[in-house]
Design a protein around this motif. Structure first.
Motif, PDB file in Angstrom:
ATOM      1  N   CYS A 230      19.123 -48.499 183.998  1.00  0.00           N
ATOM      2  CA  CYS A 230      18.051 -49.085 183.196  1.00  0.00           C
ATOM      3  C   CYS A 230      16.768 -49.157 184.035  1.00  0.00           C
ATOM      4  O   CYS A 230      16.801 -49.450 185.222  1.00  0.00           O
ATOM      5  CB  CYS A 230      18.470 -50.476 182.741  1.00  0.00           C
ATOM      6  SG  CYS A 230      17.171 -51.364 181.886  1.00  0.00           S
TER       7      CYS A 230
ATOM      8  N   CYS B 211      13.996 -51.073 183.276  1.00  0.00           N
ATOM      9  CA  CYS B 211      13.129 -52.227 183.046  1.00  0.00           C
ATOM     10  C   CYS B 211      12.817 -52.889 184.392  1.00  0.00           C
ATOM     11  O   CYS B 211      13.521 -52.686 185.385  1.00  0.00           O
ATOM     12  CB  CYS B 211      13.757 -53.219 182.062  1.00  0.00           C
ATOM     13  SG  CYS B 211      15.030 -54.271 182.773  1.00  0.00           S
TER      14      CYS B 211
ATOM     15  N   CYS C  10      15.756 -54.889 186.103  1.00  0.00           N
ATOM     16  CA  CYS C  10      16.805 -54.073 186.723  1.00  0.00           C
ATOM     17  C   CYS C  10      16.266 -53.373 187.968  1.00  0.00           C
ATOM     18  O   CYS C  10      16.968 -53.265 188.976  1.00  0.00           O
ATOM     19  CB  CYS C  10      17.356 -53.063 185.730  1.00  0.00           C
ATOM     20  SG  CYS C  10      18.315 -53.838 184.402  1.00  0.00           S
TER      21      CYS C  10
HETATM   22 ZN    ZN Z   1      17.087 -53.429 182.576  1.00  0.00          ZN
END
Ligand code: ZN
Length: 134
Positions: free
Chosen positions: A25, A27, A30
């Motif tokens: 991921c 984002c 993360c």
């Molecule tokens: Zn994430």
């Protein structure tokens, strides 16, 4: 099966199948987690080494603002191949002093459902130049 002693638990560990398809991921939370776990202390690194786990690849990761901004409170789990041979299992919704232990900044437990999991919660620093969005 190889035995590992982690805190109050004995784990029977099987070689884990490699996962080629997993996608990381992207984002901020993360990304920050993966950056923060590159700088583990000796105790924490030993935990992941003993279980042959890459700390940057949890199978579940959730994050929340920690009490002290901009630190991050993370929780999640790593799936393991093997079984819990001895020690109190932890249910993710029922953590007590008896079924968890603190190793470095990680509070951990092992849950033994259909799969053996290392469950964790930790507070890690914010290391990205971009601030958290919440
Ligand atoms: Zn994430």
């Amino acid at each position: 099966m190889e035995e590992r002693t982690i805190g109050k638990w004995t784990i029977g560990l099987k070689p884990r199948l490699s996962r080629e398809r997993d996608i990381l991921c992207d984002c901020l939370y993360c990304l920050n987690f993966r950056k923060a776990v590159k700088d583990l202390n000796e105790q924490e690194r030993r935990l992941f080494d003993q279980l042959s786990l890459d700390p940057a690849r949890p199978d579940l990761l959730s994050d929340f603002p920690a009490e002290s901004f901009p630190e991050r409170y993370y929780l999640g789990h790593y799936e393991l191949a093997g079984q819990l041979l001895d020690g109190p299992p932890a249910a993710s919704d029922h953590w007590t002093d008896e079924n968890t232990e603190t190793i470095g900044r990680f509070r951990i437990g092992f849950s033994n459902g259909s799969k053996l999991r290392l469950e964790f919660e930790t507070v890690l620093p914010w290391l990205l130049s971009e601030p958290p969005e919440d």
